[in-house]
Design a protein around this motif. Structure first.
Motif, PDB file in Angstrom:
ATOM      1  N   THR A 222      76.740 -91.546  20.477  1.00  0.00           N
ATOM      2  CA  THR A 222      76.653 -91.205  19.053  1.00  0.00           C
ATOM      3  C   THR A 222      75.314 -91.649  18.473  1.00  0.00           C
ATOM      4  O   THR A 222      74.679 -90.917  17.698  1.00  0.00           O
ATOM      5  N   VAL A 223      74.871 -92.851  18.846  1.00  0.00           N
ATOM      6  CA  VAL A 223      73.577 -93.345  18.354  1.00  0.00           C
ATOM      7  C   VAL A 223      72.449 -92.445  18.842  1.00  0.00           C
ATOM      8  O   VAL A 223      71.564 -92.047  18.074  1.00  0.00           O
ATOM      9  N   ASP A 232      67.145 -92.936  10.794  1.00  0.00           N
ATOM     10  CA  ASP A 232      68.057 -93.565   9.832  1.00  0.00           C
ATOM     11  C   ASP A 232      69.515 -93.394  10.258  1.00  0.00           C
ATOM     12  O   ASP A 232      70.294 -94.356  10.243  1.00  0.00           O
ATOM     13  N   ALA A 233      69.889 -92.191  10.652  1.00  0.00           N
ATOM     14  CA  ALA A 233      71.275 -91.942  11.057  1.00  0.00           C
ATOM     15  C   ALA A 233      71.601 -92.701  12.338  1.00  0.00           C
ATOM     16  O   ALA A 233      72.710 -93.226  12.503  1.00  0.00           O
ATOM     17  N   GLU A 236      72.155 -96.385  11.494  1.00  0.00           N
ATOM     18  CA  GLU A 236      73.478 -96.592  10.902  1.00  0.00           C
ATOM     19  C   GLU A 236      74.567 -96.585  11.981  1.00  0.00           C
ATOM     20  O   GLU A 236      75.486 -97.412  11.960  1.00  0.00           O
ATOM     21  N   ALA A 237      74.443 -95.659  12.938  1.00  0.00           N
ATOM     22  CA  ALA A 237      75.422 -95.594  14.022  1.00  0.00           C
ATOM     23  C   ALA A 237      75.337 -96.838  14.902  1.00  0.00           C
ATOM     24  O   ALA A 237      76.358 -97.352  15.379  1.00  0.00           O
ATOM     25  N   LEU A 238      74.129 -97.333  15.118  1.00  0.00           N
ATOM     26  CA  LEU A 238      73.945 -98.559  15.904  1.00  0.00           C
ATOM     27  C   LEU A 238      74.590 -99.748  15.212  1.00  0.00           C
ATOM     28  O   LEU A 238      75.281-100.564  15.850  1.00  0.00           O
ATOM     29  N   THR A 239      74.395 -99.864  13.904  1.00  0.00           N
ATOM     30  CA  THR A 239      74.986-100.964  13.140  1.00  0.00           C
ATOM     31  C   THR A 239      76.505-100.917  13.211  1.00  0.00           C
ATOM     32  O   THR A 239      77.170-101.949  13.388  1.00  0.00           O
ATOM     33  N   ALA A 240      77.058 -99.720  13.115  1.00  0.00           N
ATOM     34  CA  ALA A 240      78.514 -99.566  13.184  1.00  0.00           C
ATOM     35  C   ALA A 240      79.036 -99.926  14.574  1.00  0.00           C
ATOM     36  O   ALA A 240      80.067-100.603  14.717  1.00  0.00           O
TER      37      ALA A 240
END
Length: 279
Positions: A222-223, A232-233, A236-240
């Motif tokens: 997903t990342v 940016d997207a 965000e996926a990495l943080t999640a």
């Protein structure tokens, strides 16, 4: 190749492991953000310190390869004996890095056997060494070997016998990210996620089972599909994914070891040039 170059290879391998440790955020893996290192219960400083304990063993592996001069069964047995002694030394220094000992050990030995080898050539030489059985290996099963037998996963030794396919994938990801203009930390994180997206990580299989492994692989994809960690997207996926894995207590340690191997292979042109000048 001289003893000076053996030491240079060992130092480069430990530096690569240190670079891997310094990356952040690494989903489910210890990094500099917190000293408790959550899942592993080892603080970041202890991990860096114990990494240094690999240096003498890795230099001895390089020297053994240089002395033997070919990927023989005798060299494989000697590397196994040195690797087990090195694991003991690392445990006395704080532990960790079990998978990295074998990943880096095979690659250091391959670099000593074929000083001009880079990337895929280096992996191919490591494959020739690993093809021989370790005749002196203990007969008792380890956690990794038990998981490998249960689920058919390769594990660190299986990766070596296959010519380190995930090290090669990480190198390709590094080069792709750099060519697109990604900063070096993001390129390295993208390489880590590339490994995580397909590796049958025996640590994850042990702690989370096949369902958990697939969950982590999907999160890494997903990342990458969101543009990687520099987008940016993707960030965000990495943080999640990072928050999710830490909540679950899942740690993809096998992927981290293979990233260290890729960073070592990537650094070789500079390392060997510097060693030649120093000699």
């Amino acid at each position: 190749m001289s003893s000076r170059e053996d030491d240079a290879l060992a130092g480069a391998a430990v530096a690569a492991l240190t670079w891997q440790l310094e990356l952040a955020p690494k989903p489910g893996l210890p990094d500099p953000r917190d000293l408790d290192a959550r899942v592993t219960r080892q603080d970041h400083c202890a991990r860096r310190w114990s990494a240094k304990a690999l240096t003498p063993g890795l230099a001895a592996m390089a020297a053994a390869a240089r002395r033997t001069g070919a990927p023989t069964p005798e060299l494989r047995a000697e590397l196994g004996a040195i690797g087990r002694s090195t694991e003991h030394s690392v445990s006395l220094a704080g532990g960790g890095h079990r998978g990295a000992t074998w990943v880096l050990g095979f690659l250091v030995a391959a670099a000593a056997l074929e000083p001009g080898a880079r990337g895929r050539e280096l992996a191919a030489t490591a494959k020739k060494i690993a093809a021989h059985p370790d005749r002196r290996a203990p007969r008792r099963p380890s956690r990794g070997s038990s998981v490998s037998a249960k689920y058919g996963a390769a594990g660190a030794r299986g990766e070596a016998r296959a010519g380190f396919p995930h090290v090669r994938r990480a190198l390709d990801a590094l080069h792709k990210a750099r060519s697109s203009g990604a900063p070096e930390p993001h390129a390295r994180l993208d390489a880590l996620l590339t490994v995580m997206s397909t590796l049958q990580d025996t640590e994850l299989l042990y702690t989370a089972g096949p369902h958990g492994l697939r969950h982590v692989q999907a999160g890494a994809r997903t990342v990458l599909e969101a543009g990687g960690t520099s987008a940016d997207a993707g960030h965000e996926a990495l943080t999640a994914l990072d928050a999710d894995l830490h909540t679950r207590g899942w740690s993809p340690r096998g992927s981290a070891s293979l990233l260290a191997g890729a960073l070592f292979a990537d650094s070789l042109p500079v390392v060997m040039s510097a060693a030649a000048v120093a000699a």
